[in-house]
Structure formats: C-alpha cells, structure tokens
Design a protein around this motif. Structure first.
Motif, PDB file in Angstrom:
ATOM      1  N   MET A 177     -37.405  37.701 -49.796  1.00  0.00           N
ATOM      2  CA  MET A 177     -36.628  35.913 -49.954  1.00  0.00           C
ATOM      3  C   MET A 177     -36.519  35.889 -48.569  1.00  0.00           C
ATOM      4  O   MET A 177     -36.989  34.665 -48.720  1.00  0.00           O
ATOM      5  N   GLY A 178     -36.781  36.519 -47.536  1.00  0.00           N
ATOM      6  CA  GLY A 178     -36.817  36.174 -46.216  1.00  0.00           C
ATOM      7  C   GLY A 178     -38.475  34.831 -46.273  1.00  0.00           C
ATOM      8  O   GLY A 178     -38.485  33.697 -45.410  1.00  0.00           O
ATOM      9  N   ARG A 179     -39.175  35.413 -46.510  1.00  0.00           N
ATOM     10  CA  ARG A 179     -40.451  34.510 -47.095  1.00  0.00           C
ATOM     11  C   ARG A 179     -40.606  33.270 -47.567  1.00  0.00           C
ATOM     12  O   ARG A 179     -40.639  32.542 -46.517  1.00  0.00           O
ATOM     13  N   ALA A 180     -39.563  33.322 -48.759  1.00  0.00           N
ATOM     14  CA  ALA A 180     -39.550  32.607 -50.000  1.00  0.00           C
ATOM     15  C   ALA A 180     -38.643  31.442 -49.144  1.00  0.00           C
ATOM     16  O   ALA A 180     -38.669  29.920 -49.340  1.00  0.00           O
ATOM     17  N   ALA A 181     -37.194  32.006 -48.185  1.00  0.00           N
ATOM     18  CA  ALA A 181     -36.983  30.820 -47.233  1.00  0.00           C
ATOM     19  C   ALA A 181     -37.667  30.121 -46.305  1.00  0.00           C
ATOM     20  O   ALA A 181     -36.614  28.642 -46.166  1.00  0.00           O
ATOM     21  N   GLN A 182     -38.452  30.964 -45.929  1.00  0.00           N
ATOM     22  CA  GLN A 182     -38.722  30.445 -44.882  1.00  0.00           C
ATOM     23  C   GLN A 182     -39.828  28.923 -45.680  1.00  0.00           C
ATOM     24  O   GLN A 182     -40.233  27.934 -45.099  1.00  0.00           O
ATOM     25  N   LYS A 183     -40.072  28.796 -46.139  1.00  0.00           N
ATOM     26  CA  LYS A 183     -40.447  27.891 -46.752  1.00  0.00           C
ATOM     27  C   LYS A 183     -40.055  26.934 -47.704  1.00  0.00           C
ATOM     28  O   LYS A 183     -40.603  25.807 -47.849  1.00  0.00           O
ATOM     29  N   ASN A 184     -38.789  27.334 -48.059  1.00  0.00           N
ATOM     30  CA  ASN A 184     -38.051  26.486 -49.177  1.00  0.00           C
ATOM     31  C   ASN A 184     -36.645  27.088 -49.531  1.00  0.00           C
ATOM     32  O   ASN A 184     -36.831  27.481 -49.782  1.00  0.00           O
ATOM     33  N   PHE A 185     -35.943  26.977 -48.526  1.00  0.00           N
ATOM     34  CA  PHE A 185     -34.239  27.568 -48.567  1.00  0.00           C
ATOM     35  C   PHE A 185     -33.973  27.406 -49.862  1.00  0.00           C
ATOM     36  O   PHE A 185     -33.087  28.715 -50.123  1.00  0.00           O
TER      37      PHE A 185
ATOM     38  N   ALA B 270     -35.157  26.876 -52.593  1.00  0.00           N
ATOM     39  CA  ALA B 270     -35.528  27.403 -53.578  1.00  0.00           C
ATOM     40  C   ALA B 270     -35.345  28.511 -53.681  1.00  0.00           C
ATOM     41  O   ALA B 270     -35.124  28.964 -54.414  1.00  0.00           O
ATOM     42  N   ALA B 271     -35.147  29.019 -52.579  1.00  0.00           N
ATOM     43  CA  ALA B 271     -35.084  30.592 -52.568  1.00  0.00           C
ATOM     44  C   ALA B 271     -33.770  30.476 -52.729  1.00  0.00           C
ATOM     45  O   ALA B 271     -33.520  31.829 -53.835  1.00  0.00           O
ATOM     46  N   LEU B 272     -32.979  30.448 -52.628  1.00  0.00           N
ATOM     47  CA  LEU B 272     -31.178  30.181 -53.305  1.00  0.00           C
ATOM     48  C   LEU B 272     -31.386  30.284 -54.488  1.00  0.00           C
ATOM     49  O   LEU B 272     -30.734  31.179 -55.211  1.00  0.00           O
ATOM     50  N   GLU B 273     -32.276  29.362 -55.385  1.00  0.00           N
ATOM     51  CA  GLU B 273     -31.769  29.106 -56.595  1.00  0.00           C
ATOM     52  C   GLU B 273     -32.934  30.601 -57.259  1.00  0.00           C
ATOM     53  O   GLU B 273     -32.268  30.445 -58.531  1.00  0.00           O
ATOM     54  N   SER B 274     -33.403  31.353 -56.261  1.00  0.00           N
ATOM     55  CA  SER B 274     -34.185  31.951 -57.125  1.00  0.00           C
ATOM     56  C   SER B 274     -33.915  33.769 -57.854  1.00  0.00           C
ATOM     57  O   SER B 274     -34.661  33.975 -58.733  1.00  0.00           O
TER      58      SER B 274
END
Length: 115
Positions: A13-21, A23-27
């Motif tokens: 989740m942290g790696r995803a949030a760094q790319k697009n916060f 979108a990470a929450l939506e995932s």
C-alpha cells in the motif's frame, strides 16, 4: 500478487500511495464490512479521503457505509431473502456483495451461520 501478511500488505500500500495516493486508497477495502475504496462516489462521499475518514470515525459510520452500499447496489431484497443456516438462500446477496469467488471462500455458508 496479493501479499499474505499484513506487514507486506502495508508495504505494498505504501508503494502504491507513493505513486498515486487516491488510487491506492481506492484499491483497498476498509472497515468492518470491507468495502472497497473505489465505491466512495456511489456511496455519496465527497472523496475517497472523506470515505476513509468516515470509516476511521466509528463503527456506526461503517454500518452507515454498508447500508449505503446495499441501497446503492440494489441488494436489500437479496439480503432479506437470507435465512439463518440456509446458505442457498444467501447466495444471491453474497455473490453480489463478495463477487464470483464467494463459493470458493464459502462466504454464503459463513454468512448464513452468522445470521
């Protein structure tokens, strides 16, 4: 791939949030009822961040979210059809709530027992 342990999930989740916060929450699913973040708009929240804030606020807010989910997805009738200890009566609701993998995970059986 979906990591098994929570530590690995948080790292993912942290790696995803760094790319697009957002979108990470939506995932990710959140709360007692494990509602996916991408449902925020259909459930009437101002943003995915507001959805997460509500989920962190209280169990009552999480209950409100699942009621919104049931209403938004037309699941009330399927939920009313569920009977305790009758997994077949819960298939309609559980399939639409959990998706096609519900049977493999025996969600209809677990849900019927929990009623």
């Amino acid at each position: 791939p979906y990591p098994r342990g929570y530590d690995a999930r948080w790292k993912q989740m942290g790696r995803a949030a760094q790319k697009n916060f957002e979108a990470a929450l939506e995932s990710a699913s959140v709360g007692l009822f494990q509602i996916m973040g991408f449902h925020w708009r259909a459930l009437g929240y101002e943003s995915v961040r507001h959805f997460y804030s509500a989920m962190a606020d209280s169990e009552g807010a999480q209950l409100d979210a699942v009621v919104r989910f049931i209403e938004a997805n037309g699941l009330a009738g399927a939920l009313r059809a569920c009977r305790k200890n009758d997994p077949d009566s819960c298939r309609g609701f559980v399939k639409r709530y959990n998706g096609a993998g519900y049977a493999k995970n025996k969600y209809h059986i677990k849900f019927a027992r929990a009623l």
